[in-house]
Design an enzyme around this catalytic site. Sequence first.
Site, PDB file in Angstrom:
ATOM      1  N   LYS A   1       9.787 -16.056 -11.248  1.00 34.46           N
ATOM      2  CA  LYS A   1       8.998 -14.956 -11.784  1.00 34.46           C
ATOM      3  C   LYS A   1       7.914 -15.479 -12.719  1.00 34.46           C
ATOM      4  O   LYS A   1       8.177 -16.271 -13.623  1.00 34.46           O
ATOM      5  CB  LYS A   1       9.909 -13.984 -12.536  1.00 34.46           C
ATOM      6  CG  LYS A   1       9.164 -12.838 -13.193  1.00 34.46           C
ATOM      7  CD  LYS A   1      10.102 -11.970 -14.022  1.00 34.46           C
ATOM      8  CE  LYS A   1       9.323 -10.905 -14.787  1.00 34.46           C
ATOM      9  NZ  LYS A   1      10.191 -10.079 -15.632  1.00 34.46           N
TER      10      LYS A   1
ATOM     11  N   ASP B   1      -4.188  -6.442   4.433  1.00 36.05           N
ATOM     12  CA  ASP B   1      -5.305  -7.282   4.890  1.00 36.05           C
ATOM     13  C   ASP B   1      -5.295  -8.651   4.225  1.00 36.05           C
ATOM     14  O   ASP B   1      -5.817  -9.621   4.775  1.00 36.05           O
ATOM     15  CB  ASP B   1      -6.642  -6.589   4.589  1.00 36.05           C
ATOM     16  CG  ASP B   1      -6.808  -5.303   5.378  1.00 36.05           C
ATOM     17  OD1 ASP B   1      -6.440  -5.297   6.568  1.00 36.05           O
ATOM     18  OD2 ASP B   1      -7.293  -4.306   4.816  1.00 36.05           O
TER      19      ASP B   1
ATOM     20  N   LYS C   1     -14.406  -0.056  14.523  1.00 29.91           N
ATOM     21  CA  LYS C   1     -13.106  -0.729  14.606  1.00 29.91           C
ATOM     22  C   LYS C   1     -12.574  -0.691  16.029  1.00 29.91           C
ATOM     23  O   LYS C   1     -12.026  -1.679  16.530  1.00 29.91           O
ATOM     24  CB  LYS C   1     -12.129  -0.041  13.649  1.00 29.91           C
ATOM     25  CG  LYS C   1     -10.748  -0.676  13.600  1.00 29.91           C
ATOM     26  CD  LYS C   1      -9.868   0.022  12.563  1.00 29.91           C
ATOM     27  CE  LYS C   1      -8.491  -0.619  12.473  1.00 29.91           C
ATOM     28  NZ  LYS C   1      -7.643   0.037  11.434  1.00 29.91           N
TER      29      LYS C   1
ATOM     30  N   ASN D   1       0.842  -1.193   0.000  1.00 27.98           N
ATOM     31  CA  ASN D   1       0.000   0.000   0.000  1.00 27.98           C
ATOM     32  C   ASN D   1       0.881   1.249   0.000  1.00 27.98           C
ATOM     33  O   ASN D   1       2.108   1.151  -0.047  1.00 27.98           O
ATOM     34  CB  ASN D   1      -0.960  -0.003   1.197  1.00 27.98           C
ATOM     35  CG  ASN D   1      -0.225  -0.127   2.514  1.00 27.98           C
ATOM     36  OD1 ASN D   1       0.542   0.756   2.910  1.00 27.98           O
ATOM     37  ND2 ASN D   1      -0.435  -1.244   3.223  1.00 27.98           N
TER      38      ASN D   1
ATOM     39  N   PHE E   1      -5.197   3.208  14.550  1.00 28.51           N
ATOM     40  CA  PHE E   1      -5.417   4.178  13.483  1.00 28.51           C
ATOM     41  C   PHE E   1      -6.438   3.622  12.507  1.00 28.51           C
ATOM     42  O   PHE E   1      -6.511   2.405  12.299  1.00 28.51           O
ATOM     43  CB  PHE E   1      -4.113   4.483  12.746  1.00 28.51           C
ATOM     44  CG  PHE E   1      -3.286   5.565  13.385  1.00 28.51           C
ATOM     45  CD1 PHE E   1      -3.162   6.813  12.789  1.00 28.51           C
ATOM     46  CD2 PHE E   1      -2.646   5.345  14.591  1.00 28.51           C
ATOM     47  CE1 PHE E   1      -2.408   7.816  13.386  1.00 28.51           C
ATOM     48  CE2 PHE E   1      -1.885   6.333  15.189  1.00 28.51           C
ATOM     49  CZ  PHE E   1      -1.771   7.580  14.587  1.00 28.51           C
TER      50      PHE E   1
ATOM     51  N   LYS F   1     -11.955  -4.263  18.035  1.00 31.32           N
ATOM     52  CA  LYS F   1     -10.580  -4.707  18.242  1.00 31.32           C
ATOM     53  C   LYS F   1     -10.027  -4.348  19.613  1.00 31.32           C
ATOM     54  O   LYS F   1      -8.838  -4.505  19.875  1.00 31.32           O
ATOM     55  CB  LYS F   1      -9.694  -4.144  17.131  1.00 31.32           C
ATOM     56  CG  LYS F   1     -10.182  -4.618  15.756  1.00 31.32           C
ATOM     57  CD  LYS F   1      -9.227  -4.356  14.643  1.00 31.32           C
ATOM     58  CE  LYS F   1      -9.777  -4.930  13.338  1.00 31.32           C
ATOM     59  NZ  LYS F   1      -8.871  -4.758  12.203  1.00 31.32           N
TER      60      LYS F   1
END
Length: 399
Positions: free
Chosen positions: A287, A277, A336, A208, A322, A340
């Site tokens: 490859k 995730d 969240k 990300n 966060f 959690k």
Amino acid sequence: MHGKRIVIGISGGIAAFKAASIVSQLTQRGVDVRVIMTASATQFITPLTLQTLSRNPVAVDTFDEKDPAVVQHIDLADHADLFIIAPATANVIGKIAHGIGDDMLTTTLLATTAPVVICPAMNVHMYDNPIVQENIKRLRQLGMHFIEPAEGQLACGYVGRGRLAEPEEIVAWVERFFDGQSCLAGKKVLITAGPTVEPLDPVRFFSNHSSGKMGFALAEAAALAGADVTLISGPVSLPTPPRVRRIDVVRAEEMLQAVLDVLPEMDVIIKAAAVADYRPKQVFDQKLKKSQDELTVVLEKTADIAQEVGKRKAPHQLFVGFAAETEEVETYARAKLERKGMDLIVANNVSVPGAGFGTDTNIVTVYDRNGRVKTFPKMLKKMLAKELISLIGDRLHGK
């Protein structure tokens, strides 16, 4: 700040006139301010002005020893609880970075053991010059703090980054510095930062846009606040903050194991990392060749680090998470937090300019189980980190 001792170094740039306001505001707050000027600085503002505002003699010449009982530059170096250079020209930044002491200011800096905060001010092209940036990077690695220059109209006629931060911003930074200096003293803080990388084959991976800047800023602020900081980071191109223990990982599973290894001994856990995730279910040893028009990759969930921390955390531990969202920020963030087992969650809308991945700024709102705690406007991540650490310190101490 009453009774604190601050040395302000003024180097030779047009922004030297702003130093008068910094000296005045600090003096009015009860700070014992001592001023050192370079010879070039005296071309822009007189020592008499600074002497009047600080109510103390101003030092310019290394060899102008007024008190035979002390060596002036050593006395000033020992005097400081904090050393501020405002404005800091490219010249003085280069001298400091290379250990040059050829005037009263740089000689005193070499002798001080106090924290140093540098406030650059120069032409935008000078500031962006790779040599100047390398010098700034070196000083950061040595533990010096920076108050970034602002963008706008410069005295030379250019428009861009290079304006000295406003005196009010510098004074506010000083207030936060002293307020937050010990709010986490003796506490052990774990911070995760950056992305994780999940390989598909030897040359491709899923990841990300996280740069790690927020997590690293939090680590620096927590160490400044007196904490014993452990920083677990995914792959990023950032220097390790001073007085921070860093553990580098790549994959989500590696980050989970690193977190669980140190979790029991921590007082505060701040999960700022953007953990993948999902990961490829099959990782290829060679490859993959572009032999088909379409490629289907099956993904499987990675370990949920936040959920595992929430399950295991002890009653005395404070867990801060966060949430990077693009819509219904409060709804998703609070869900969240509950799901959690977090105590606080810092949420932002990453689709808003200045609040997304890779930027130097952020815009966040902090929530707990009762709702919104505080909203912070757009600000530099380094400044926001100090605000968040102060808030965490208050919460940890029951304030």
